[in-house]
Scaffold this active site. Sequence first.
Site, PDB file in Angstrom:
ATOM      1  CD  GLU A  35      18.807  31.752  16.426  1.00  0.00           C
ATOM      2  OE1 GLU A  35      19.599  31.718  15.471  1.00  0.00           O
ATOM      3  OE2 GLU A  35      18.146  32.756  16.745  1.00  0.00           O
ATOM      4  NE  ARG A 278      24.929  25.854   5.380  1.00  0.00           N
ATOM      5  CZ  ARG A 278      24.666  26.394   6.555  1.00  0.00           C
ATOM      6  NH1 ARG A 278      25.599  27.004   7.236  1.00  0.00           N
ATOM      7  NH2 ARG A 278      23.466  26.335   7.053  1.00  0.00           N
ATOM      8  CE  LYS A 288      17.622  27.071  12.199  1.00  0.00           C
ATOM      9  NZ  LYS A 288      18.105  27.027  13.594  1.00  0.00           N
TER      10      LYS A 288
HETATM   11  P1  ATP Z   1      19.834  27.642   8.952  1.00  0.00           P
HETATM   12  O1  ATP Z   1      20.641  28.601   8.164  1.00  0.00           O
HETATM   13  O2  ATP Z   1      19.328  26.493   8.176  1.00  0.00           O
HETATM   14  O3  ATP Z   1      18.767  28.287   9.719  1.00  0.00           O
HETATM   15  P2  ATP Z   1      21.665  27.710  11.077  1.00  0.00           P
HETATM   16  O4  ATP Z   1      23.100  27.447  10.817  1.00  0.00           O
HETATM   17  O5  ATP Z   1      21.229  29.083  11.295  1.00  0.00           O
HETATM   18  O6  ATP Z   1      20.851  26.978   9.958  1.00  0.00           O
HETATM   19  P3  ATP Z   1      21.683  26.793  13.761  1.00  0.00           P
HETATM   20  O7  ATP Z   1      20.538  26.355  14.568  1.00  0.00           O
HETATM   21  O8  ATP Z   1      22.356  28.044  14.103  1.00  0.00           O
HETATM   22  O9  ATP Z   1      21.155  26.834  12.279  1.00  0.00           O
HETATM   23  O10 ATP Z   1      22.740  25.619  13.606  1.00  0.00           O
HETATM   24  C1  ATP Z   1      23.075  24.662  14.567  1.00  0.00           C
HETATM   25  C2  ATP Z   1      24.282  23.902  14.077  1.00  0.00           C
HETATM   26  O11 ATP Z   1      23.962  23.194  12.889  1.00  0.00           O
HETATM   27  C3  ATP Z   1      25.436  24.825  13.747  1.00  0.00           C
HETATM   28  O12 ATP Z   1      26.635  24.308  14.277  1.00  0.00           O
HETATM   29  C4  ATP Z   1      25.456  24.842  12.252  1.00  0.00           C
HETATM   30  O13 ATP Z   1      26.739  25.075  11.775  1.00  0.00           O
HETATM   31  C5  ATP Z   1      24.932  23.458  11.905  1.00  0.00           C
HETATM   32  N1  ATP Z   1      24.314  23.435  10.579  1.00  0.00           N
HETATM   33  C6  ATP Z   1      23.294  24.189  10.152  1.00  0.00           C
HETATM   34  N2  ATP Z   1      23.015  23.939   8.842  1.00  0.00           N
HETATM   35  C7  ATP Z   1      23.903  22.982   8.457  1.00  0.00           C
HETATM   36  C8  ATP Z   1      24.157  22.290   7.224  1.00  0.00           C
HETATM   37  N3  ATP Z   1      23.425  22.548   6.124  1.00  0.00           N
HETATM   38  N4  ATP Z   1      25.141  21.380   7.191  1.00  0.00           N
HETATM   39  C9  ATP Z   1      25.866  21.105   8.288  1.00  0.00           C
HETATM   40  N5  ATP Z   1      25.695  21.721   9.468  1.00  0.00           N
HETATM   41  C10 ATP Z   1      24.734  22.648   9.562  1.00  0.00           C
HETATM   42 MG    MG Z   2      21.381  30.464  12.764  1.00  0.00          MG
END
Ligand code: ATP
Ligand code: MG
Length: 564
Positions: A35, A278, A288
Amino acid sequence: MNESDTSRHFLRQWIEKDVAEGRTGGKVVTRFPPEPNGYIHIGHAKAVCVDFGMAELFGGECHLRLDDTNPAKESDEYAENIKKDINWLGFQWSGEGDGEEPGFYNASNMFDKMYEIAEELVRRGQAYCCNLGQEEWKEYRGVPERPGRPSPSRDTDPERNLKIFREMRDGKYADGEWCLRAKIDMSSPNIHFRDPVIYRIRHVSHYHLGDKWCIYPMYDFAHPIEDALEGVTHSMCTLEFEVHRPLYDWVVDRLDEMGMLPVRGGVKIRTQQREFARLNLTYTVMSKRLLLQMVQNGVVDGWDDPRMPTVCGMRRRGFTPGAIREFCDRIGVSKMESESDPALLEWCVREELNRTALRRMAVLDPVKVVVDNFEGEREVELPNNPLDEAAGMRRTVFGREIWIDRADFMEVPEKKFFRMAPGQEVRLRGACIFKCTGCVKDASGRVAEIHGTWDPDSWGGNAADGRKVKGTIHWVDAKTGVKARFRLYEKLFTEKNPLKDGPENFLKYLNPGSKREVEGYVEPALASAGAGERFQFERTGYFVKDADGAFNRTVTLKDGYKPA
Ligand code: ATP
Ligand code: MG
């Protein structure tokens, strides 16, 4: 991707089987769907390695899809930097794309399609409009142990639903007044299956589409549509989505019924989702939202502050893409939640930089040494990297006055202190053997200047008579050495889990000493180094030159970690 054991993980086996059984239509397609609401961090880097890595391994393609279905908080600045960081990590998206750029997609470009699909669900009696308030909706939905209750609108006829849904789209209602729900199963033990919301009203401008829409699709509805219509074969995400998988499959089934699944090589492509744990790192936060909070509070100097776990922060810290990929490979892919130690990441970067970084001498806490019996200057030749002959040699100058690190001198040496001390001999790296005769102190009693003599029969560092000198220290010539600033970084948090008292309180565990700036001297060769160049400062650590000319410490040389 190498052939280590960690790379033969369950996702790889899953894809291998589908390839063998002909389910991919000849091409494995994955996607990385960030995102654009922040910069990517080391956790995303793991997902990048998995998504792009699997596509690479099977000779397929990985799409970069900006999951911009949530209007608030998204921006082009984030989008551009996500691309830059993925490229820096060593990956490139490929495939058709939804515009000019191959392999690149914006989920929002599919809003028209998603809306049409939603209308079709309404027509087919598989979705309905519901006007329960948030609280009521929760109450009706119930708890996993007991069936939920149907919304009073559950059996509204499709025609009326269609009318309301269009009114929702046309802006007739306020946020939350109505929503569109999939009609699935109010008694399912999986509450995500209890008529989930698939469209909600949000009167918020979208960063690309402006005010075109005031209804936006929910992730659980949008994501399978994006995957399916892009022809993705293997959709990998983190474990929290596992309970959403039945809903993912439900949406794909509906697309199948509508004849919308793409066909490739004569095979209907049916996307599937699988989940992996994760990446979590101790002594940091990764969400984020929390990283943004630190940026906005000024607790750090921006998203690319070298203490941040962001990819751009790690780049400024001097980490290499190879070390980050190696780290992701070593922690492996599994379904077990675990926490990784930043020491492993540091180990990976030391491994690489030890092989590749040029050696230089830098003095971070300088004190002057005068070689009383030395006249003029002499040239010293030192290897750029003793582990890599091809890296060649470098020249530097040795003169009558040099800088050494304060910690390399003791007026009254402790036992086993083999560095500089009165009456004791020490080797000045690459130059000669030096015998200290004493020191001068300033009014406060601090050592201001050290004196001694060199052995003219020891040029190069070894005594002509073969006598042994135990200690070797680094130095910088005072006349030709260049003044430099060094930024020394430590962990950003003092607590292993900064979130242990909840996300409201994590800032109290900030490490007040996480950044220190000092001034010292470096070999003249370093003055012309470009931003981003990495070095090993002998006996001190790995450093990278920053855009402002300062040297950021990546890691110290000391290794507190032994991999299993
Ligand atoms: P955050 O909670 O840090 O904002 P998010 O999951 O909301 O992260 P996205 O931009 O939606 O962030 O994630 C893009 C991709 O990265 C998704 O497929 C998500 O599952 C993966 N991802 C995010 N954080 C991790 C992590 N800590 N380990 C592995 N994959 C991750
Ligand atoms: Mg997200």
